[in-house]
Design a protein around this motif. Sequence first.
Motif, mmCIF file in Angstrom:
data_model
loop_
_atom_site.group_PDB
_atom_site.id
_atom_site.type_symbol
_atom_site.label_atom_id
_atom_site.label_comp_id
_atom_site.label_asym_id
_atom_site.label_seq_id
_atom_site.Cartn_x
_atom_site.Cartn_y
_atom_site.Cartn_z
ATOM 1 N N GLY A 1 47.459 -11.049 50.377
ATOM 2 C CA GLY A 1 48.661 -10.956 51.203
ATOM 3 C C GLY A 1 49.601 -9.896 50.685
ATOM 4 N N SER A 2 50.710 -9.741 51.382
ATOM 5 C CA SER A 2 51.671 -8.701 51.016
ATOM 6 C C SER A 2 52.492 -9.121 49.801
ATOM 7 C CB SER A 2 52.603 -8.400 52.185
ATOM 8 O OG SER A 2 53.545 -9.454 52.357
ATOM 9 N N TRP B 1 48.359 -29.760 63.425
ATOM 10 C CA TRP B 1 48.405 -28.365 63.873
ATOM 11 C C TRP B 1 48.608 -27.423 62.700
ATOM 12 C CZ3 TRP B 1 52.187 -28.624 68.653
ATOM 13 C CH2 TRP B 1 51.501 -29.142 69.743
ATOM 14 N N ILE B 2 49.517 -27.786 61.808
ATOM 15 C CA ILE B 2 49.803 -26.925 60.651
ATOM 16 C C ILE B 2 48.570 -26.839 59.760
ATOM 17 C CG2 ILE B 2 51.160 -26.732 58.521
ATOM 18 C CD1 ILE B 2 53.587 -27.721 60.165
ATOM 19 N N LYS B 3 47.935 -27.969 59.490
ATOM 20 C CA LYS B 3 46.748 -27.975 58.624
ATOM 21 C C LYS B 3 45.636 -27.106 59.220
ATOM 22 C CE LYS B 3 43.445 -30.968 56.313
ATOM 23 N NZ LYS B 3 43.011 -32.336 56.075
ATOM 24 N N ARG B 4 45.346 -27.315 60.504
ATOM 25 C CA ARG B 4 44.293 -26.525 61.152
ATOM 26 C C ARG B 4 44.665 -25.056 61.249
ATOM 27 N NH1 ARG B 4 44.126 -30.916 65.458
ATOM 28 N NH2 ARG B 4 42.860 -32.503 64.464
ATOM 29 N N SER B 5 45.922 -24.780 61.522
ATOM 30 C CA SER B 5 46.367 -23.388 61.642
ATOM 31 C C SER B 5 46.292 -22.663 60.303
ATOM 32 C CB SER B 5 47.794 -23.336 62.198
ATOM 33 O OG SER B 5 47.825 -23.882 63.505
ATOM 34 N N ARG C 1 43.621 -18.717 56.898
ATOM 35 C CA ARG C 1 42.833 -18.385 55.696
ATOM 36 C C ARG C 1 41.544 -17.671 56.084
ATOM 37 N NH1 ARG C 1 44.207 -23.668 54.106
ATOM 38 N NH2 ARG C 1 45.938 -23.602 52.657
ATOM 39 N N GLU C 2 40.869 -18.203 57.108
ATOM 40 C CA GLU C 2 39.631 -17.569 57.571
ATOM 41 C C GLU C 2 39.902 -16.170 58.094
ATOM 42 O OE1 GLU C 2 37.109 -19.665 60.300
ATOM 43 O OE2 GLU C 2 37.378 -21.559 59.215
ATOM 44 N N CYS C 3 40.930 -16.017 58.873
ATOM 45 C CA CYS C 3 41.266 -14.722 59.469
ATOM 46 C C CYS C 3 41.628 -13.705 58.393
ATOM 47 C CB CYS C 3 42.421 -14.888 60.460
ATOM 48 S SG CYS C 3 42.939 -13.371 61.253
ATOM 49 N N CYS D 1 46.638 -12.178 62.680
ATOM 50 C CA CYS D 1 46.066 -13.528 62.569
ATOM 51 C C CYS D 1 46.952 -14.562 63.267
ATOM 52 C CB CYS D 1 45.869 -13.899 61.102
ATOM 53 S SG CYS D 1 44.615 -12.886 60.273
ATOM 54 N N LEU D 2 48.262 -14.424 63.119
ATOM 55 C CA LEU D 2 49.169 -15.352 63.784
ATOM 56 C C LEU D 2 49.033 -15.266 65.302
ATOM 57 C CD1 LEU D 2 52.368 -14.966 61.592
ATOM 58 C CD2 LEU D 2 51.100 -17.086 61.959
ATOM 59 N N GLU D 3 48.828 -14.059 65.806
ATOM 60 C CA GLU D 3 48.695 -13.873 67.248
ATOM 61 C C GLU D 3 47.460 -14.586 67.802
ATOM 62 O OE1 GLU D 3 50.652 -12.511 69.665
ATOM 63 O OE2 GLU D 3 52.133 -12.537 68.052
#
Length: 177
Positions: free
Chosen positions: A73-74, A164-168, A173-175, A125-127
Amino acid sequence: MPLAESAFDYEARLAACARGERSALRDLYVQEGPRLLGVAKRLVRDTALAEDVVHEAFIKIWNGAAGFDPARGSARGWMFSVTRHLALNLLRDHGRETPFDEAHEVAADDDDFDAHAHSARIHRCLEQLEPQRRHCILHAYVDGYSHAQIAARLDTPLGTVKAWIKRSLNALRECMG
């Protein structure tokens, strides 16, 4: 005076901190100190405690600079993460509840969230997340809201928000791979 984000090399400053160059830490403080203080204040709701959190964050940034991995990450995002985690730990350790104060709420649209999603990679990834799930992640990790606050804001059951937070997070992480 802080430089424009694009003109400031966070990674280079962290690398300099890892080499023991105190001026690099000062540069990071000048660049991000006020914003980090804002994040801490939103979380702990107390200026003195927020200042303590930011002080501790810069100690952690200095001591942990050598362990920063740009592949994960940044550098700027890492600094915000360090600060946020310290603030949340302070709240948890002191058993303090952060009140959900609608007066502090700001109606946020996707453009507001985009301003916070400063890394092009994380933005991409967020998109890919569904809008409600993206909002949950950003409320939690940018705005510093608790799961309960997010559930109240979105008028969604707490268990759903947590899922939702856990799955997101797993999807992000995958992305980010």
